[in-house]
Design an enzyme around this catalytic site. Structure first.
Site, mmCIF file in Angstrom:
data_model
loop_
_atom_site.group_PDB
_atom_site.id
_atom_site.type_symbol
_atom_site.label_atom_id
_atom_site.label_comp_id
_atom_site.label_asym_id
_atom_site.label_seq_id
_atom_site.Cartn_x
_atom_site.Cartn_y
_atom_site.Cartn_z
ATOM 1 N N TYR A 254 0.819 -1.230 0.000
ATOM 2 C CA TYR A 254 0.000 0.000 0.000
ATOM 3 C C TYR A 254 0.849 1.274 0.000
ATOM 4 C CZ TYR A 254 -3.924 -3.057 1.341
ATOM 5 O OH TYR A 254 -4.871 -4.046 1.388
ATOM 6 N N HIS B 33 -0.290 -11.751 1.321
ATOM 7 C CA HIS B 33 -1.276 -10.868 0.673
ATOM 8 C C HIS B 33 -2.068 -11.591 -0.427
ATOM 9 C CE1 HIS B 33 -1.966 -6.328 -0.192
ATOM 10 N NE2 HIS B 33 -3.049 -7.021 -0.473
HETATM 11 N N1 LIG Z 1 -6.190 -8.313 0.975
HETATM 12 C C1 LIG Z 1 -6.497 -7.733 -0.164
HETATM 13 O O1 LIG Z 1 -6.146 -8.199 -1.266
HETATM 14 C C2 LIG Z 1 -7.300 -6.452 -0.133
HETATM 15 C C3 LIG Z 1 -7.910 -5.986 -1.303
HETATM 16 C C4 LIG Z 1 -8.670 -4.816 -1.216
HETATM 17 C C5 LIG Z 1 -8.794 -4.155 0.002
HETATM 18 N N2 LIG Z 1 -8.158 -4.627 1.129
HETATM 19 C C6 LIG Z 1 -8.269 -3.935 2.450
HETATM 20 O O2 LIG Z 1 -9.645 -3.732 2.744
HETATM 21 C C7 LIG Z 1 -9.896 -2.347 2.959
HETATM 22 C C8 LIG Z 1 -11.309 -1.987 2.539
HETATM 23 O O3 LIG Z 1 -11.548 -2.267 1.164
HETATM 24 P P1 LIG Z 1 -11.628 -1.088 0.055
HETATM 25 O O4 LIG Z 1 -10.887 0.089 0.559
HETATM 26 O O5 LIG Z 1 -11.181 -1.676 -1.204
HETATM 27 O O6 LIG Z 1 -13.200 -0.814 -0.085
HETATM 28 P P2 LIG Z 1 -14.404 -0.373 0.892
HETATM 29 O O7 LIG Z 1 -13.947 -0.206 2.287
HETATM 30 O O8 LIG Z 1 -15.530 -1.332 0.613
HETATM 31 O O9 LIG Z 1 -14.860 1.013 0.284
HETATM 32 C C9 LIG Z 1 -14.085 2.174 0.373
HETATM 33 C C10 LIG Z 1 -14.801 3.278 -0.410
HETATM 34 O O10 LIG Z 1 -16.057 3.576 0.204
HETATM 35 C C11 LIG Z 1 -16.147 4.963 0.501
HETATM 36 N N3 LIG Z 1 -16.808 5.091 1.818
HETATM 37 C C12 LIG Z 1 -16.362 4.639 3.006
HETATM 38 N N4 LIG Z 1 -17.261 4.883 3.981
HETATM 39 C C13 LIG Z 1 -18.295 5.520 3.404
HETATM 40 C C14 LIG Z 1 -19.533 6.046 3.889
HETATM 41 N N5 LIG Z 1 -19.863 5.948 5.192
HETATM 42 N N6 LIG Z 1 -20.369 6.651 3.002
HETATM 43 C C15 LIG Z 1 -20.028 6.755 1.700
HETATM 44 N N7 LIG Z 1 -18.884 6.277 1.168
HETATM 45 C C16 LIG Z 1 -18.014 5.658 2.010
HETATM 46 C C17 LIG Z 1 -14.736 5.480 0.522
HETATM 47 O O11 LIG Z 1 -14.701 6.799 0.048
HETATM 48 P P3 LIG Z 1 -14.196 8.017 1.000
HETATM 49 O O12 LIG Z 1 -12.749 7.773 1.227
HETATM 50 O O13 LIG Z 1 -14.485 9.201 0.169
HETATM 51 O O14 LIG Z 1 -15.038 7.929 2.242
HETATM 52 C C18 LIG Z 1 -14.029 4.550 -0.473
HETATM 53 O O15 LIG Z 1 -14.148 5.061 -1.794
HETATM 54 C C19 LIG Z 1 -8.771 -1.662 2.146
HETATM 55 O O16 LIG Z 1 -8.612 -0.317 2.467
HETATM 56 C C20 LIG Z 1 -7.611 -2.547 2.484
HETATM 57 O O17 LIG Z 1 -7.106 -2.244 3.772
HETATM 58 C C21 LIG Z 1 -7.436 -5.782 1.067
#
Ligand SMILES: NC(=O)c1ccc[n+]([C@@H]2O[C@H](COP(=O)([O-])OP(=O)(O)OC[C@H]3O[C@@H](n4cnc5c(N)ncnc54)[C@H](OP(=O)(O)O)[C@@H]3O)[C@@H](O)[C@H]2O)c1
Length: 273
Positions: free
Chosen positions: A47, A105
């Site tokens: 990241y 990962h």
């Molecule tokens: N292990 C893996 O391969 C892998 C892959 C993907 C992700 N991850 C981990 O999982 C975490 C979460 O997944 P993700 O970041 O992909 O997706 P997510 O948490 O499902 O969605 C994040 C998005 O939602 C928006 N958001 C968050 N809260 C909100 C709310 N209350 N109202 C409206 N919009 C909202 C954020 O925008 P704003 O910033 O504008 O609020 C952002 O664009 C990652 O950050 C990472 O740490 C791991």
């Protein structure tokens, strides 16, 4: 927020994702998240923000021991030797003396799972991580990892939200006493505007994001790690304890799953089946 117990680990059921949050914004979001009450932070070597996550942790004023800190080893560093070096580098960048959880990962078909899990076990035994786990492991891979890992696996971090049925991998993980950590838990905000999610949210005077997170952490052995770059939404996403979903509501949300529901499709992903 309750903790999920899994093969000796106690993992706060709600964590803060940090993918794609970098620089000063990452320091601020991590610090503010911890001040607001998050006690679980998810980062990764891939990241490019481990330094900032560590700075945010120190700026928050929250004691290191009160925070469950996860980082991950990228899929090009899963060989013996490279993996241990990656873990040491992550810990140095984070500025801590250990992490709470180190994850593989993504699997790498060119490196035997046994070699990787033995290296992960060496990292655990050296004290650099309290627990080890995996991410993006399919059912055959999780079965293999459990069979060859010298140390217990505490979680499999996979994509999981209302639009993706993860019954098969959840059943396999439960069989082994392994928790599921749901990434993309709010389907990158796609739950907003969904009529089913909106209706359930209105019934509880909540929003669809809070309902999606509640739906996840209300399932046994499930942890969710939503990400936001907004301080207001940080507080909103944490505020999911004061209500619970009925069995009918849980089932209605599970029914939203669809075959094309997966969001993360990368070149190196294994065949999910
Ligand atoms: N292990 C893996 O391969 C892998 C892959 C993907 C992700 N991850 C981990 O999982 C975490 C979460 O997944 P993700 O970041 O992909 O997706 P997510 O948490 O499902 O969605 C994040 C998005 O939602 C928006 N958001 C968050 N809260 C909100 C709310 N209350 N109202 C409206 N919009 C909202 C954020 O925008 P704003 O910033 O504008 O609020 C952002 O664009 C990652 O950050 C990472 O740490 C791991």
């Amino acid at each position: 927020m309750h903790k999920v117990e899994s093969n000796g680990a106690e993992i706060p059921a709600l964590g803060l994702g940090t993918w794609d949050i970098r620089g000063a914004q990452c320091v601020e979001i991590v610090a503010e998240g911890l001040r607001l009450g998050y006690r679980h932070i998810d980062t990764a070597q891939g990241y490019d923000n481990e330094r900032e996550v560590g700075k945010g942790l120190r700026a928050s004023g929250v004691a290191r021991d009160d925070v469950f800190l996860t980082t991950k080893v990228w899929h090009d560093k899963l060989n013996a030797g490279a993996l241990e070096r990656s873990a040491e580098e992550s810990i140095a960048r984070l500025g801590v003396d250990h992490v709470d959880l180190l994850l593989v990962h993504w699997p790498n078909p060119d490196v035997p799972v046994k070699e990787t899990m033995e290296a992960m076990a060496r990292v655990r035994r050296s004290g650099l991580t309290r627990h080890i786990g995996v991410s993006n492991f399919t059912v055959p891979l999780i079965d293999e990892a459990v069979a060859v890992s010298p140390e217990p696996i505490v979680t499999n971090q996979v994509e999981y939200h209302p639009y993706l049925d993860q019954t098969k991998i959840m059943d396999a993980c439960r069989r082994h006493g392994i928790s599921i950590t749901a990434y993309c838990p709010i389907a990158r905000a796609k739950v907003i505007g969904d009529p089913v999610m909106e209706e359930i949210a209105a019934r509880h005077s909540r929003n669809p994001v809070q309902v999606a997170l509640r739906w996840l952490v209300q399932q046994p052995g499930v942890i969710a790690i939503p990400r936001t770059s907004s301080k207001t939404r940080l507080a909103e996403n944490l505020d999911i304890d004061g209500f619970s979903l009925t069995n009918d509501e849980m089932a209605a949300i599970a029914d939203l799953a669809r075959p094309d529901g997966r969001i993360v499709n990368v070149a190196w992903a294994p065949e999910w089946d």
